[in-house]
Design an enzyme around this catalytic site. Structure first.
Site, PDB file in Angstrom:
ATOM      1  N   TYR A   1      -1.765  -1.083  10.518  1.00 37.45           N
ATOM      2  CA  TYR A   1      -1.772  -1.444   9.034  1.00 37.45           C
ATOM      3  C   TYR A   1      -0.662  -1.219   8.352  1.00 37.45           C
ATOM      4  O   TYR A   1      -0.168  -1.938   7.677  1.00 37.45           O
ATOM      5  CB  TYR A   1      -3.198  -0.943   8.424  1.00 37.45           C
ATOM      6  CG  TYR A   1      -3.483  -1.006   6.884  1.00 37.45           C
ATOM      7  CD1 TYR A   1      -3.678  -2.288   6.469  1.00 37.45           C
ATOM      8  CD2 TYR A   1      -3.090   0.152   6.096  1.00 37.45           C
ATOM      9  CE1 TYR A   1      -3.892  -2.440   5.153  1.00 37.45           C
ATOM     10  CE2 TYR A   1      -3.255  -0.038   4.667  1.00 37.45           C
ATOM     11  CZ  TYR A   1      -3.950  -1.307   4.207  1.00 37.45           C
ATOM     12  OH  TYR A   1      -3.934  -1.355   2.732  1.00 37.45           O
TER      13      TYR A   1
ATOM     14  N   SER B   1       0.558  -1.125   0.070  1.00 33.57           N
ATOM     15  CA  SER B   1      -0.003  -0.095   0.108  1.00 33.57           C
ATOM     16  C   SER B   1       0.929   1.030  -0.033  1.00 33.57           C
ATOM     17  O   SER B   1       2.184   1.140   0.368  1.00 33.57           O
ATOM     18  CB  SER B   1      -1.018   0.014   1.243  1.00 33.57           C
ATOM     19  OG  SER B   1      -1.684   1.288   1.664  1.00 33.57           O
TER      20      SER B   1
HETATM   21  N1  LIG Z   1      -8.614  -0.644  -1.937  1.00 40.17           N
HETATM   22  C1  LIG Z   1      -7.664   0.156  -1.665  1.00 40.17           C
HETATM   23  O1  LIG Z   1      -7.670   1.164  -1.809  1.00 40.17           O
HETATM   24  C2  LIG Z   1      -6.247  -0.502  -1.376  1.00 40.17           C
HETATM   25  C3  LIG Z   1      -5.005   0.410  -1.212  1.00 40.17           C
HETATM   26  C4  LIG Z   1      -3.951   0.005  -1.158  1.00 40.17           C
HETATM   27  C5  LIG Z   1      -3.776  -1.484  -0.665  1.00 40.17           C
HETATM   28  N2  LIG Z   1      -4.855  -2.300  -0.481  1.00 40.17           N
HETATM   29  C6  LIG Z   1      -4.637  -3.609  -0.442  1.00 40.17           C
HETATM   30  O2  LIG Z   1      -5.071  -4.480  -1.330  1.00 40.17           O
HETATM   31  C7  LIG Z   1      -5.433  -5.751  -0.870  1.00 40.17           C
HETATM   32  C8  LIG Z   1      -6.979  -6.072  -1.310  1.00 40.17           C
HETATM   33  O3  LIG Z   1      -7.927  -5.105  -0.816  1.00 40.17           O
HETATM   34  P1  LIG Z   1      -9.014  -4.722  -1.191  1.00 40.17           P
HETATM   35  O4  LIG Z   1      -9.485  -3.236  -1.350  1.00 40.17           O
HETATM   36  O5  LIG Z   1      -9.557  -5.529  -2.467  1.00 40.17           O
HETATM   37  O6  LIG Z   1     -10.197  -5.246  -0.192  1.00 40.17           O
HETATM   38  P2  LIG Z   1     -11.604  -6.088  -0.261  1.00 40.17           P
HETATM   39  O7  LIG Z   1     -12.106  -6.141   1.136  1.00 40.17           O
HETATM   40  O8  LIG Z   1     -12.527  -5.365  -1.375  1.00 40.17           O
HETATM   41  O9  LIG Z   1     -11.097  -7.769  -0.895  1.00 40.17           O
HETATM   42  C9  LIG Z   1     -10.310  -8.448   0.327  1.00 40.17           C
HETATM   43  C10 LIG Z   1     -10.502  -9.824  -0.132  1.00 40.17           C
HETATM   44  O10 LIG Z   1      -9.798 -10.637   0.890  1.00 40.17           O
HETATM   45  C11 LIG Z   1     -10.569 -11.667   1.257  1.00 40.17           C
HETATM   46  N3  LIG Z   1      -9.960 -12.184   2.714  1.00 40.17           N
HETATM   47  C12 LIG Z   1     -10.145 -11.337   3.794  1.00 40.17           C
HETATM   48  N4  LIG Z   1      -9.759 -11.691   4.795  1.00 40.17           N
HETATM   49  C13 LIG Z   1      -8.911 -13.097   4.144  1.00 40.17           C
HETATM   50  C14 LIG Z   1      -8.244 -14.163   5.058  1.00 40.17           C
HETATM   51  N5  LIG Z   1      -8.165 -14.087   6.076  1.00 40.17           N
HETATM   52  N6  LIG Z   1      -7.714 -15.202   4.032  1.00 40.17           N
HETATM   53  C15 LIG Z   1      -8.075 -15.233   2.682  1.00 40.17           C
HETATM   54  N7  LIG Z   1      -8.642 -14.108   2.133  1.00 40.17           N
HETATM   55  C16 LIG Z   1      -9.163 -13.265   2.854  1.00 40.17           C
HETATM   56  C17 LIG Z   1     -12.014 -11.091   1.527  1.00 40.17           C
HETATM   57  O11 LIG Z   1     -12.838 -11.760   1.605  1.00 40.17           O
HETATM   58  C18 LIG Z   1     -11.921 -10.505   0.219  1.00 40.17           C
HETATM   59  O12 LIG Z   1     -12.434 -11.084  -0.962  1.00 40.17           O
HETATM   60  C19 LIG Z   1      -5.396  -5.632   0.758  1.00 40.17           C
HETATM   61  O13 LIG Z   1      -4.198  -6.291   1.025  1.00 40.17           O
HETATM   62  C20 LIG Z   1      -5.181  -4.036   1.097  1.00 40.17           C
HETATM   63  O14 LIG Z   1      -4.540  -3.715   1.984  1.00 40.17           O
HETATM   64  C21 LIG Z   1      -6.291  -1.749  -0.952  1.00 40.17           C
END
Ligand SMILES: NC(=O)c1ccc[n+]([C@@H]2O[C@H](COP(=O)([O-])OP(=O)(O)OC[C@H]3O[C@@H](n4cnc5c(N)ncnc54)[C@H](O)[C@@H]3O)[C@@H](O)[C@H]2O)c1
Length: 258
Positions: free
Chosen positions: A156, A143
């Site tokens: 985080y 991130s």
């Molecule tokens: N969306 C953003 O703006 C953003 C920005 C920077 C980084 N990220 C990172 O990207 C990644 C995905 O984020 P997102 O926004 O798509 O989130 P999201 O909540 O939309 O999707 C996360 C997915 O991971 C699954 N999940 C949760 N816990 C789990 C576990 N213990 N084991 C297996 N699967 C699990 C959830 O069921 C979901 O399908 C994360 O690591 C997040 O920190 C997201």
């Protein structure tokens, strides 16, 4: 540009929704066979079904990345189905907000097991397979919070910084086996957590506009943007990229807050 991932297989955690699903879709569209390693059985199976219906090769594996037994079983299912493991994408994770003076040890352990330890455990079980193949790519979704942060993003941002260290160590220690490790650091991406953030505001449309305006490109990212980058990093065209972080954030981190 289409990345030639034909004949390769990818194990993607948290691929039932959000960025993980976007990555799975783009890896599959570029020729890879994918394993949807997901804690949510419903969304994990639905994603695998949708990809199969679109003509791609995909399977769902029930994996909670906090459990080493789940990861072992998921990787074993991957090997049984695809006969190798070429691309690991450590994507599953979630934002957490704690007061550093009040957070309990259990809360810390939970946060780290989700946002850092799970990625290492997936590497632990993928690395011997990749080393035996003398080829592999590990992409960890960090991130922009890995190198900068905002108020109330503890711990985080601590875990996401750890993913950069993991990436550097893997690149050094496993490069001799032709294994590459890269961290991808997104900024705002339109997934459920971002949508919930907008919906909780007094004026959701105004909040979304405010966030869009923070970006030089005046828009927030889509899961496909991250998927396109991961497909490139997994391809042979990226064969000299390892041990580093690629930021994909619409330019937001180039901006001085003052
Ligand atoms: N969306 C953003 O703006 C953003 C920005 C920077 C980084 N990220 C990172 O990207 C990644 C995905 O984020 P997102 O926004 O798509 O989130 P999201 O909540 O939309 O999707 C996360 C997915 O991971 C699954 N999940 C949760 N816990 C789990 C576990 N213990 N084991 C297996 N699967 C699990 C959830 O069921 C979901 O399908 C994360 O690591 C997040 O920190 C997201």
């Amino acid at each position: 540009m289409r990345q030639g991932l034909e004949g390769k297989s990818a194990f993607i955690t948290g691929a039932g929704g959000g960025i993980g699903r976007g990555i799975a879709e783009q890896l599959a569209a570029n020729g890879a066979k994918v394993m949807i390693a997901e804690i949510n059985e419903q969304t994990g199976q639905a994603t695998a079904d949708a990809l199969c219906q679109a003509g791609f090769e995909a399977q769902f594996a029930p994996v909670d990345i906090r459990s080493e037994a789940d990861i072992e079983a998921g990787v074993a299912a991957h090997l049984a189905r695809y006969g190798g493991l070429d691309i690991l994408v450590n994507n599953a994770g979630a934002n957490q907000h704690f007061d550093a003076s009040k957070m309990t040890v259990d809360e810390w352990e939970h946060s780290m097991s989700l946002n850092l330890r799970g990625a290492w455990l997936c590497c632990k079980h993928a690395l011997p397979i990749m080393a035996a193949q003398n080829a592999g790519v590990i992409v960890s979704i960090a991130s922009v919070h890995a190198t900068m942060t905002a108020y109330n993003f503890f711990p985080y941002n601590v875990a996401k910084s750890g993913l950069l260290g993991l990436t550097r160590s893997l690149a050094l220690d496993w490069g001799q086996h032709n294994i590459r490790a890269v961290a991808v650091s997104p900024g705002w991406v339109r997934t459920q957590p971002a949508v919930e953030h907008f919906e909780q505001a007094d004026d959701p449309a105004a909040e979304e506009q405010r966030v869009r305006d923070l970006h030089p490109l005046k828009r927030i990212g889509e899961p496909k943007n991250i998927g396109d980058l991961v497909a490139f990093l997994a391809s042979d065209e990226a064969s000299y990229i390892t041990g580093t972080e690629i930021v994909i954030d619409g330019g937001i981190s180039a901006r001085y807050a003052g």
